[in-house]
Motif scaffolding. Sequence first.
Motif, PDB file in Angstrom:
ATOM      1  N   THR A  35      -9.551   3.121   3.705  1.00 52.26           N
ATOM      2  CA  THR A  35      -9.579   2.651   4.724  1.00 52.26           C
ATOM      3  C   THR A  35      -7.710   2.228   5.135  1.00 52.26           C
ATOM      4  O   THR A  35      -8.075   1.817   6.504  1.00 52.26           O
ATOM      5  CB  THR A  35     -10.133   0.960   4.702  1.00 52.26           C
ATOM      6  OG1 THR A  35      -9.347   0.065   3.385  1.00 52.26           O
ATOM      7  CG2 THR A  35     -11.085   1.510   4.249  1.00 52.26           C
ATOM      8  N   LYS A  36      -7.404   2.777   4.589  1.00 53.26           N
ATOM      9  CA  LYS A  36      -5.692   2.619   5.358  1.00 53.26           C
ATOM     10  C   LYS A  36      -4.709   3.584   5.076  1.00 53.26           C
ATOM     11  O   LYS A  36      -5.464   4.094   3.659  1.00 53.26           O
ATOM     12  CB  LYS A  36      -5.153   1.526   4.822  1.00 53.26           C
ATOM     13  CG  LYS A  36      -4.893   1.285   3.394  1.00 53.26           C
ATOM     14  CD  LYS A  36      -4.396  -0.143   2.893  1.00 53.26           C
ATOM     15  CE  LYS A  36      -4.764  -0.287   1.099  1.00 53.26           C
ATOM     16  NZ  LYS A  36      -3.904  -1.703   0.387  1.00 53.26           N
ATOM     17  N   ILE A  40      -6.033   8.594   7.190  1.00 55.01           N
ATOM     18  CA  ILE A  40      -6.505   8.106   7.826  1.00 55.01           C
ATOM     19  C   ILE A  40      -6.943   8.702   9.617  1.00 55.01           C
ATOM     20  O   ILE A  40      -7.453   8.600  10.306  1.00 55.01           O
ATOM     21  CB  ILE A  40      -7.175   6.984   7.463  1.00 55.01           C
ATOM     22  CG1 ILE A  40      -6.628   5.770   7.961  1.00 55.01           C
ATOM     23  CG2 ILE A  40      -7.361   6.362   6.541  1.00 55.01           C
ATOM     24  CD1 ILE A  40      -6.423   4.388   8.153  1.00 55.01           C
TER      25      ILE A  40
END
Length: 82
Positions: A35-36, A40
């Motif tokens: 998610t980071k 991504i």
Amino acid sequence: MFTVYILHSDKYDKIYIGYTSNLQQRLKAHNKLATKGWTIKYRPWKIIHTESYKTKADAMKREQMLKGGQGRKWIRETLLKG
């Protein structure tokens, strides 16, 4: 066993170089789970090259070599042909 891997984002023409002891899980993290982080932003990634090493130290050494100018040049000229 450790795997040095090279990922390529066709959409953004970006390269990512890393090492892992679980390639399939790591690729899943780069493409779906994370998610980071840098990777991504440039999804989706595909594996364009892998190399296996018995020790973490050897894998780390090869990863660092590939991240240098000559390593990236080799990737572009040999693996991506351009």
